[in-house]
Every structure is written in C-alpha cells, then in structure tokens.
Design an enzyme around this catalytic site. Structure first.
Site, PDB file in Angstrom:
ATOM      1  N   ARG A  55     -59.805  91.683  10.988  1.00  0.00           N
ATOM      2  CA  ARG A  55     -58.591  92.124  11.970  1.00  0.00           C
ATOM      3  C   ARG A  55     -57.300  91.649  11.490  1.00  0.00           C
ATOM      4  NH1 ARG A  55     -57.589  89.999  17.563  1.00  0.00           N
ATOM      5  NH2 ARG A  55     -57.414  91.965  18.846  1.00  0.00           N
ATOM      6  N   HIS A  59     -53.997  94.279  11.375  1.00  0.00           N
ATOM      7  CA  HIS A  59     -52.990  93.842  12.297  1.00  0.00           C
ATOM      8  C   HIS A  59     -51.742  93.802  11.376  1.00  0.00           C
ATOM      9  CE1 HIS A  59     -54.530  93.051  16.598  1.00  0.00           C
ATOM     10  NE2 HIS A  59     -55.357  93.653  15.846  1.00  0.00           N
ATOM     11  N   VAL A  63     -48.341  96.870  11.085  1.00  0.00           N
ATOM     12  CA  VAL A  63     -47.081  96.585  11.324  1.00  0.00           C
ATOM     13  C   VAL A  63     -45.993  96.233  10.349  1.00  0.00           C
ATOM     14  CG1 VAL A  63     -45.496  95.218  13.010  1.00  0.00           C
ATOM     15  CG2 VAL A  63     -48.069  95.845  13.623  1.00  0.00           C
ATOM     16  N   GLY A  65     -46.200  97.415   7.524  1.00  0.00           N
ATOM     17  CA  GLY A  65     -47.035  97.470   6.269  1.00  0.00           C
ATOM     18  C   GLY A  65     -47.636  96.402   5.872  1.00  0.00           C
ATOM     19  N   SER A  69     -46.369  90.089   7.047  1.00  0.00           N
ATOM     20  CA  SER A  69     -45.306  89.395   8.106  1.00  0.00           C
ATOM     21  C   SER A  69     -46.085  89.266   9.343  1.00  0.00           C
ATOM     22  CB  SER A  69     -44.537  90.839   8.672  1.00  0.00           C
ATOM     23  OG  SER A  69     -45.467  92.036   9.027  1.00  0.00           O
ATOM     24  N   ASN A  88     -51.508  89.330  19.719  1.00  0.00           N
ATOM     25  CA  ASN A  88     -51.995  88.761  18.499  1.00  0.00           C
ATOM     26  C   ASN A  88     -52.262  87.354  18.829  1.00  0.00           C
ATOM     27  OD1 ASN A  88     -51.798  90.721  16.616  1.00  0.00           O
ATOM     28  ND2 ASN A  88     -49.916  90.379  16.089  1.00  0.00           N
ATOM     29  N   PRO A 157     -53.079 100.201  17.898  1.00  0.00           N
ATOM     30  CA  PRO A 157     -53.574 100.719  18.982  1.00  0.00           C
ATOM     31  C   PRO A 157     -54.271  99.900  20.116  1.00  0.00           C
ATOM     32  CG  PRO A 157     -54.969 100.730  16.984  1.00  0.00           C
ATOM     33  CD  PRO A 157     -53.742 100.306  16.625  1.00  0.00           C
ATOM     34  N   HIS A 187     -65.711  96.590  14.359  1.00  0.00           N
ATOM     35  CA  HIS A 187     -66.148  96.059  15.601  1.00  0.00           C
ATOM     36  C   HIS A 187     -67.454  95.602  15.715  1.00  0.00           C
ATOM     37  CE1 HIS A 187     -62.311  97.757  18.028  1.00  0.00           C
ATOM     38  NE2 HIS A 187     -61.911  96.765  17.407  1.00  0.00           N
ATOM     39  N   ASP A 240     -70.121  93.706  19.590  1.00  0.00           N
ATOM     40  CA  ASP A 240     -71.477  94.383  19.436  1.00  0.00           C
ATOM     41  C   ASP A 240     -72.505  93.436  19.460  1.00  0.00           C
ATOM     42  OD1 ASP A 240     -73.789  95.647  18.490  1.00  0.00           O
ATOM     43  OD2 ASP A 240     -73.117  95.728  16.234  1.00  0.00           O
ATOM     44  N   SER A 243     -75.812  92.676  16.825  1.00  0.00           N
ATOM     45  CA  SER A 243     -75.401  92.091  15.551  1.00  0.00           C
ATOM     46  C   SER A 243     -74.070  91.393  15.430  1.00  0.00           C
ATOM     47  CB  SER A 243     -76.112  92.849  14.287  1.00  0.00           C
ATOM     48  OG  SER A 243     -75.086  94.237  14.463  1.00  0.00           O
ATOM     49  N   ASP A 248     -72.102  95.972  10.105  1.00  0.00           N
ATOM     50  CA  ASP A 248     -73.090  96.993   9.776  1.00  0.00           C
ATOM     51  C   ASP A 248     -72.823  98.065  10.785  1.00  0.00           C
ATOM     52  OD1 ASP A 248     -74.172  96.183  12.312  1.00  0.00           O
ATOM     53  OD2 ASP A 248     -75.744  95.000  11.446  1.00  0.00           O
TER      54      ASP A 248
END
Length: 320
Positions: A55, A59, A63, A65, A69, A88, A157, A187, A240, A243, A248
């Site tokens: 993640r 993230h 932002v 690229g 940062s 964040n 998003p 996710h 999820d 699992s 997966d």
C-alpha cells in the site's frame, strides 16, 4: 488459490525507459538482497506488514510519482507532509522496515540506493512472501524533496468512489481500467478502519439503511465490531476475511458473494464496465497474478525522477 511456487515474470518492458532491471548490479550488488531479507524478517514477525508495504508503494506513486515523498516527515515550514495527512496516518504501516533497509544499504553502499527504489523492492518482496508473486523491478528512481499533505486527497482514490470514478482516477496516472481492477486485488490482504465503510452498514445514501448490495449476514458480523457513527473508537476489519494474510484472487470471490468491504470494492462487480474483469480475475488465479505483477511494474514508473533530478537521500525521512 495461487501456488506457493513463485511466479517469475520479466515485465521490465512496461516500465519507464529511464529505469533498468539490475540498476545497482555494479554500484551496490547486494541492494535487492538486503531489502528482501529485511522485508522477509519483518513479515515473519508481523504478516500484516506486507499489506502496508504494498500500500505504501501505491500511496507514494499516486502523489508526485514514485519518489519516496510519502516517507518524508513533517518539518518546520511544511507542518503536514504526506505521511501525516489523515488518509495516511495512522493507516500506513512499514516505515520502520524501509528505514531498517536504508540503514543497512547506507552501511554497505553509502548514498547509492534511493528510498524510492527501496519502496518498490519492498512491495515486490512483500508480494512474493505472502502471495508467491515475483517479478523484476526496474530501478534507478531518485528521491523527491517535496511532500505536501494536502496533495494526498487530491490524488488518492477515496474508498467511497464508484467504478467510473476509480477508472478516471487511475487513468489520470496512466493506468487502464483493467490495471485498476487488477491492482485492487491487493485488498486481499490488510485491514480497513470501520470509518471507511460504516455508512454501508448504518446510513447507506444517507437513508439510515444498510447497503442492499452487502450480504446481510456479513453486515451483521461487521456491526458487532464496528460501532454506529459517530464513535470514539475506530476498529479495523480484514479487507478479505477469507484469506487476510494471503495475497490471492479470493478478494474477487468476496464480491461475487456480496462481501466486498469497501464501496470501491463492491462497485467493481456491480458496474457493467468492470464486472467481466472481476469475474475473470476470480476464475483465473495465474492470469490475475501475472497481470498484478505487470501492473505493479507499470505503476512503479509513474512520474519517476531519474538522472540528475531529485537526490539519493541519506535518510528516508528527511532531505539531504
């Protein structure tokens, strides 16, 4: 289920021409090994770190690229950096893993390996450790010097977006609708705070009803953990539940069973333009894994700094 055998892919052709697989082969040959060993040790202690590191890469890249940062700490003159924006903080995890790897790399190869590349390596190594997905990471990124917290909500998003809004958000970063649906498979690991989906449980469309697209028994279970807003507590739930520490394609099965946790998850099945993509990913695990690797490489090339742009930070939390 994915095989535990690593899926080895060479997808460097999808990355920016400025990046190269094996970029540190002569200047710091042990770079990727150091990062992988650090990541593996951290995940062995806390499997949830894998989701945090994947993640973090997302993230960071969305932002300014892929320029690390997201790692810069708030400082005088810039009181709220990206990592301290409420989106964040406290949800992002794994900063200490990146710092550990960076400290080892500075000892082995001073001011050679960028923090941005460490994030990209760590995300790949996390995918391998918890999902058996391996791929070549083109590197040569340099680190940015600017981190502005207000830019986070402008680029990332929100969990409440519908499918069309998600497609548009990813398109602005040069990623296709299929890549968006594929990357959402991340996710399948990690957690979400109840505040990110509680409206689906208690006040769908501001009508004080439950989201009809959510399985009632699943919603009932969530309500036992997530208090009705407003609340002084904000627990977390697995994205999820089937699992939660395995990367997966079971994530997509959750949609089919109306157990997508976030609006931005379930909407992918409920929207005609993305429905077939979800079903394909649910039914063909090896294909999804291959596409996930390719999409991660493509995402890792967003607005990269190379050559003489940016810098190689000595410490990931502040500029040189």
């Amino acid at each position: 289920m994915l095989s535990t055998v690593a899926l080895i892919l060479s997808v460097s052709s999808l990355a920016s021409a400025s990046l190269q697989v094996g970029f540190y082969s002569s200047t710091c040959p042990s770079a990727e090994t150091i990062v992988r060993n650090t990541v593996n040790t951290a995940i062995s202690v806390n499997p949830g770190i894998a989701a945090g590191l994947i993640r973090m890469h997302f993230h960071d890249c969305f932002v300014r690229g892929c320029d690390a940062s997201v790692l810069l700490a708030s400082a005088p003159g810039n009181p709220i950096a990206e990592r301290d924006n409420p989106i964040n903080n406290p949800s992002l995890r794994g900063f200490e893993v990146i710092e550990d790897a960076k400290n080892q790399l500075e000892a082995a190869c001073p001011q050679t390996v960028s923090c941005a590349d460490i994030i990209a390596f760590a995300a790949r190594d996390s995918a391998l450790k918890v999902g058996g997905i391996n791929y070549d990471v083109p590197s040569g990124r340099r680190d940015g010097r600017v981190s502005i917290g207000d830019e986070v909500p402008q680029n990332l998003p929100a969990p409440t977006l519908n499918a069309d809004e998600l497609v548009n958000n990813f398109a602005q970063k040069g990623l296709s609708a299929d890549e968006m649906v594929t990357l959402s498979g991340a996710h399948s690991i990690g957690v979400s705070h109840c505040s990110s989906f509680s409206k689906r449980l208690y006040s769908f469309n501001d009508t004080f009803t439950q989201d009809p697209s959510m399985d009632p028994s699943y919603a009932a279970t969530l309500k036992t953990k997530c208090p009705s807003p407003p609340s002084n507590t904000d627990p977390t739930m697995p994205l999820d539940a089937s699992s939660p520490i395995r990367l997966d394609n079971n994530y997509y099965e959750g949609f089919i069973n109306h157990r997508g946790l976030l609006t931005s998850d379930q909407t992918l099945l409920n929207t005609q333009s993305t429905k077939e993509m979800v079903l394909t990913n649910a039914n063909y695990a090896p294909s999804w894994a291959a596409k996930f690797a390719q999409a991660m490489v493509h995402m890792g090339s967003i607005q990269v700094l190379t050559g003489s742009d940016g810098e190689i930070r000595r410490h990931c939390t502040f500029v040189n």
